[in-house]
Design a protein around this motif. Sequence first.
Motif, PDB file in Angstrom:
ATOM      1  N   ARG A 180      46.462  -3.801 -48.110  1.00  0.00           N
ATOM      2  CA  ARG A 180      45.987  -3.240 -46.841  1.00  0.00           C
ATOM      3  C   ARG A 180      44.816  -2.297 -47.072  1.00  0.00           C
ATOM      4  O   ARG A 180      43.842  -2.300 -46.333  1.00  0.00           O
ATOM      5  N   ALA A 181      44.921  -1.481 -48.121  1.00  0.00           N
ATOM      6  CA  ALA A 181      43.849  -0.543 -48.418  1.00  0.00           C
ATOM      7  C   ALA A 181      42.563  -1.288 -48.772  1.00  0.00           C
ATOM      8  O   ALA A 181      41.464  -0.914 -48.343  1.00  0.00           O
ATOM      9  N   GLU A 182      42.692  -2.357 -49.550  1.00  0.00           N
ATOM     10  CA  GLU A 182      41.524  -3.148 -49.922  1.00  0.00           C
ATOM     11  C   GLU A 182      40.910  -3.812 -48.697  1.00  0.00           C
ATOM     12  O   GLU A 182      39.680  -3.800 -48.513  1.00  0.00           O
ATOM     13  N   LEU A 183      41.748  -4.385 -47.831  1.00  0.00           N
ATOM     14  CA  LEU A 183      41.244  -5.009 -46.614  1.00  0.00           C
ATOM     15  C   LEU A 183      40.533  -3.992 -45.731  1.00  0.00           C
ATOM     16  O   LEU A 183      39.475  -4.280 -45.159  1.00  0.00           O
TER      17      LEU A 183
ATOM     18  N   ARG B 297      37.093  -3.212 -47.186  1.00  0.00           N
ATOM     19  CA  ARG B 297      36.149  -4.319 -47.029  1.00  0.00           C
ATOM     20  C   ARG B 297      35.818  -4.541 -45.557  1.00  0.00           C
ATOM     21  O   ARG B 297      34.688  -4.901 -45.223  1.00  0.00           O
ATOM     22  N   TYR B 298      36.793  -4.294 -44.696  1.00  0.00           N
ATOM     23  CA  TYR B 298      36.525  -4.453 -43.277  1.00  0.00           C
ATOM     24  C   TYR B 298      35.522  -3.417 -42.782  1.00  0.00           C
ATOM     25  O   TYR B 298      34.691  -3.711 -41.917  1.00  0.00           O
ATOM     26  N   ALA B 299      35.579  -2.208 -43.322  1.00  0.00           N
ATOM     27  CA  ALA B 299      34.678  -1.145 -42.880  1.00  0.00           C
ATOM     28  C   ALA B 299      33.220  -1.548 -43.048  1.00  0.00           C
ATOM     29  O   ALA B 299      32.380  -1.258 -42.191  1.00  0.00           O
ATOM     30  N   SER B 300      32.897  -2.237 -44.155  1.00  0.00           N
ATOM     31  CA  SER B 300      31.516  -2.676 -44.362  1.00  0.00           C
ATOM     32  C   SER B 300      31.140  -3.778 -43.380  1.00  0.00           C
ATOM     33  O   SER B 300      29.989  -3.847 -42.928  1.00  0.00           O
ATOM     34  N   LEU B 301      32.096  -4.626 -43.033  1.00  0.00           N
ATOM     35  CA  LEU B 301      31.824  -5.686 -42.062  1.00  0.00           C
ATOM     36  C   LEU B 301      31.563  -5.113 -40.684  1.00  0.00           C
ATOM     37  O   LEU B 301      30.608  -5.506 -40.008  1.00  0.00           O
ATOM     38  N   THR B 302      32.399  -4.190 -40.249  1.00  0.00           N
ATOM     39  CA  THR B 302      32.276  -3.677 -38.883  1.00  0.00           C
ATOM     40  C   THR B 302      30.956  -2.949 -38.667  1.00  0.00           C
ATOM     41  O   THR B 302      30.388  -2.969 -37.576  1.00  0.00           O
ATOM     42  N   GLU B 303      30.422  -2.332 -39.733  1.00  0.00           N
ATOM     43  CA  GLU B 303      29.122  -1.675 -39.612  1.00  0.00           C
ATOM     44  C   GLU B 303      28.034  -2.703 -39.295  1.00  0.00           C
ATOM     45  O   GLU B 303      27.160  -2.467 -38.458  1.00  0.00           O
ATOM     46  N   VAL B 304      28.105  -3.851 -39.948  1.00  0.00           N
ATOM     47  CA  VAL B 304      27.137  -4.920 -39.694  1.00  0.00           C
ATOM     48  C   VAL B 304      27.311  -5.469 -38.280  1.00  0.00           C
ATOM     49  O   VAL B 304      26.334  -5.719 -37.555  1.00  0.00           O
ATOM     50  N   LEU B 305      28.559  -5.655 -37.857  1.00  0.00           N
ATOM     51  CA  LEU B 305      28.814  -6.189 -36.525  1.00  0.00           C
ATOM     52  C   LEU B 305      28.267  -5.264 -35.446  1.00  0.00           C
ATOM     53  O   LEU B 305      27.614  -5.718 -34.494  1.00  0.00           O
ATOM     54  N   HIS B 306      28.558  -3.979 -35.546  1.00  0.00           N
ATOM     55  CA  HIS B 306      28.068  -3.026 -34.559  1.00  0.00           C
ATOM     56  C   HIS B 306      26.542  -3.041 -34.477  1.00  0.00           C
ATOM     57  O   HIS B 306      25.968  -2.959 -33.393  1.00  0.00           O
ATOM     58  N   ARG B 307      25.907  -3.168 -35.621  1.00  0.00           N
ATOM     59  CA  ARG B 307      24.442  -3.090 -35.659  1.00  0.00           C
ATOM     60  C   ARG B 307      23.790  -4.281 -34.972  1.00  0.00           C
ATOM     61  O   ARG B 307      22.710  -4.158 -34.381  1.00  0.00           O
TER      62      ARG B 307
ATOM     63  N   ALA C 190      27.028 -13.922 -43.166  1.00  0.00           N
ATOM     64  CA  ALA C 190      27.225 -13.673 -44.600  1.00  0.00           C
ATOM     65  C   ALA C 190      28.218 -12.540 -44.821  1.00  0.00           C
ATOM     66  O   ALA C 190      29.058 -12.602 -45.730  1.00  0.00           O
ATOM     67  N   ALA C 191      28.157 -11.507 -43.978  1.00  0.00           N
ATOM     68  CA  ALA C 191      29.092 -10.384 -44.112  1.00  0.00           C
ATOM     69  C   ALA C 191      30.515 -10.820 -43.807  1.00  0.00           C
ATOM     70  O   ALA C 191      31.468 -10.356 -44.455  1.00  0.00           O
ATOM     71  N   LEU C 192      30.673 -11.706 -42.828  1.00  0.00           N
ATOM     72  CA  LEU C 192      32.006 -12.216 -42.505  1.00  0.00           C
ATOM     73  C   LEU C 192      32.564 -13.012 -43.681  1.00  0.00           C
ATOM     74  O   LEU C 192      33.726 -12.837 -44.073  1.00  0.00           O
ATOM     75  N   ARG C 193      31.767 -13.875 -44.265  1.00  0.00           N
ATOM     76  CA  ARG C 193      32.219 -14.673 -45.402  1.00  0.00           C
ATOM     77  C   ARG C 193      32.605 -13.791 -46.593  1.00  0.00           C
ATOM     78  O   ARG C 193      33.543 -14.102 -47.322  1.00  0.00           O
TER      79      ARG C 193
ATOM     80  N   LEU D 265      51.009 -10.044 -37.408  1.00  0.00           N
ATOM     81  CA  LEU D 265      50.696  -8.660 -37.077  1.00  0.00           C
ATOM     82  C   LEU D 265      49.377  -8.254 -37.738  1.00  0.00           C
ATOM     83  O   LEU D 265      48.513  -7.627 -37.108  1.00  0.00           O
ATOM     84  N   LEU D 266      49.206  -8.624 -39.003  1.00  0.00           N
ATOM     85  CA  LEU D 266      47.963  -8.301 -39.696  1.00  0.00           C
ATOM     86  C   LEU D 266      46.783  -9.045 -39.077  1.00  0.00           C
ATOM     87  O   LEU D 266      45.740  -8.441 -38.808  1.00  0.00           O
ATOM     88  N   THR D 267      46.914 -10.351 -38.872  1.00  0.00           N
ATOM     89  CA  THR D 267      45.774 -11.111 -38.358  1.00  0.00           C
ATOM     90  C   THR D 267      45.406 -10.674 -36.941  1.00  0.00           C
ATOM     91  O   THR D 267      44.219 -10.570 -36.610  1.00  0.00           O
ATOM     92  N   ASN D 268      46.405 -10.386 -36.099  1.00  0.00           N
ATOM     93  CA  ASN D 268      46.092  -9.905 -34.755  1.00  0.00           C
ATOM     94  C   ASN D 268      45.334  -8.579 -34.812  1.00  0.00           C
ATOM     95  O   ASN D 268      44.416  -8.340 -34.019  1.00  0.00           O
ATOM     96  N   ARG D 269      45.726  -7.713 -35.733  1.00  0.00           N
ATOM     97  CA  ARG D 269      45.036  -6.418 -35.828  1.00  0.00           C
ATOM     98  C   ARG D 269      43.614  -6.582 -36.345  1.00  0.00           C
ATOM     99  O   ARG D 269      42.694  -5.897 -35.896  1.00  0.00           O
ATOM    100  N   LEU D 270      43.424  -7.469 -37.285  1.00  0.00           N
ATOM    101  CA  LEU D 270      42.071  -7.726 -37.761  1.00  0.00           C
ATOM    102  C   LEU D 270      41.210  -8.320 -36.645  1.00  0.00           C
ATOM    103  O   LEU D 270      40.027  -7.984 -36.518  1.00  0.00           O
ATOM    104  N   ILE D 271      41.803  -9.188 -35.846  1.00  0.00           N
ATOM    105  CA  ILE D 271      41.069  -9.765 -34.713  1.00  0.00           C
ATOM    106  C   ILE D 271      40.719  -8.674 -33.699  1.00  0.00           C
ATOM    107  O   ILE D 271      39.595  -8.625 -33.177  1.00  0.00           O
ATOM    108  N   GLU D 272      41.672  -7.776 -33.427  1.00  0.00           N
ATOM    109  CA  GLU D 272      41.395  -6.697 -32.476  1.00  0.00           C
ATOM    110  C   GLU D 272      40.291  -5.786 -32.993  1.00  0.00           C
ATOM    111  O   GLU D 272      39.369  -5.413 -32.249  1.00  0.00           O
ATOM    112  N   LEU D 273      40.369  -5.397 -34.253  1.00  0.00           N
ATOM    113  CA  LEU D 273      39.340  -4.540 -34.833  1.00  0.00           C
ATOM    114  C   LEU D 273      37.966  -5.216 -34.762  1.00  0.00           C
ATOM    115  O   LEU D 273      36.957  -4.577 -34.459  1.00  0.00           O
ATOM    116  N   THR D 274      37.931  -6.503 -35.048  1.00  0.00           N
ATOM    117  CA  THR D 274      36.676  -7.239 -34.997  1.00  0.00           C
ATOM    118  C   THR D 274      36.160  -7.325 -33.567  1.00  0.00           C
ATOM    119  O   THR D 274      34.964  -7.167 -33.311  1.00  0.00           O
ATOM    120  N   ALA D 275      37.067  -7.553 -32.615  1.00  0.00           N
ATOM    121  CA  ALA D 275      36.666  -7.654 -31.211  1.00  0.00           C
ATOM    122  C   ALA D 275      36.097  -6.348 -30.697  1.00  0.00           C
ATOM    123  O   ALA D 275      35.206  -6.344 -29.836  1.00  0.00           O
TER     124      ALA D 275
END
Length: 388
Positions: free
Chosen positions: A19-22, A25-35, A52-55, A76-86
């Motif tokens: 979870r900590a690793e995810l 890694r997610y934090a770097s993705l979300t910065e790209v998404l917001h931008r 590329a960031a998603l991959r 539960l994990l995948t739904n939360r990742l989807i919510e965070l991404t959304a």
Amino acid sequence: MAPAGGLTLTQAGTGAATRAELAERYASLTEVLHRHAQSADAAAKLPEEVFAALRASGILGAAIAVEYGGQGGDSLLTNRLIELTAAADPSVAIILFQHYAVSSRISEWGSEAQRERYLPRLASGEWIAASAWSESGSGADKRNLATKARRTEGGGWLLEGAKAFTTGAGLADVYLVLAQTSAPTDGVASTYGSDGQTFFLIEAGNPGLFANTGMDLVGMRSSATGFVELTACEADDSAVLGPVGAAVRIIAGVRESGATLGAVSAGIAAAAYRTAFAHARRRGLEGQQAVRHRLVDLAAKVEAARALVDASARRDSAEPGNTTLYSKILGSRISEEVVQEALRLLGSAGYLHDHPLNKLARDARAVGLMGPTNDLARELVSAPWTAA
């Protein structure tokens, strides 16, 4: 007062280290998404940096077992990742949702050879998966398919037809295609799908598959939602996912998994709430009781949508499939309500066409129209009530 929406990846079906690793890694993705979210929506296309960031994010393997290179997460994990991404970009969240859905179907129904071929690639981000089920004019219930798959003299399959509203068209590396392989049996009734239908895993390199992302959508504009054409598309038995003619069982199992588009709606609602809260703070409005109370009501709606998404993922109700449908129905309604209330709170500040809330409003509406549409979801829940 602090804004709601501080969602984390804790208590979500994987070890603490994973979870900590995810999360990192997610934090770097979300910065790209917001931008890029606003510019991608305007262009109706994801820039290569986002894709590329998603991959590279590591989150694509969340629904895949560790033995195949994934994180072994649950719904539960995948739904939360989807919510965070959304909350960062709903269009990318829809692509992610479909990738998880196909990954889960391969994990559950695939042969060992299919698991070994597809799952490590889907987990690493080398490949992204998409679903190609819907067709123009056939309705969202998938009972009347024009796409046919017939046996060839050599013992393989030949697919002919066209799919509409395929999210990730042109971006995906493998498509889960639904086709009619035999005539439906009169005695078999289903509200969603039909007997005589079969799923095929068709790779993007197949010369008989053509993707077209030319749809000009109102919402989810950068989700690469478009058409997939199958013209003399050849496949052998290794492409068949699950039993021939039994796709309706696989479709029914999707609801039981707890994965839900309600997670996308929850993410949209959380983003809209945070936008309204930030506006109130910038304008010094949090000192007004009326404004504070309106924000509390919005926060409560966000939490209600999230609670139902989590209940769907836990599958702890007597009818988990219905809970999944409820989470989509209520979640999409809540997200639309929260966005509209946030716009009213902003007043003239939200009247600009390119304000982020107006994008969220279009995306929120789109979720309710995605398959199964909310009306079809209501029919799926209520149909057994008349079967006496």
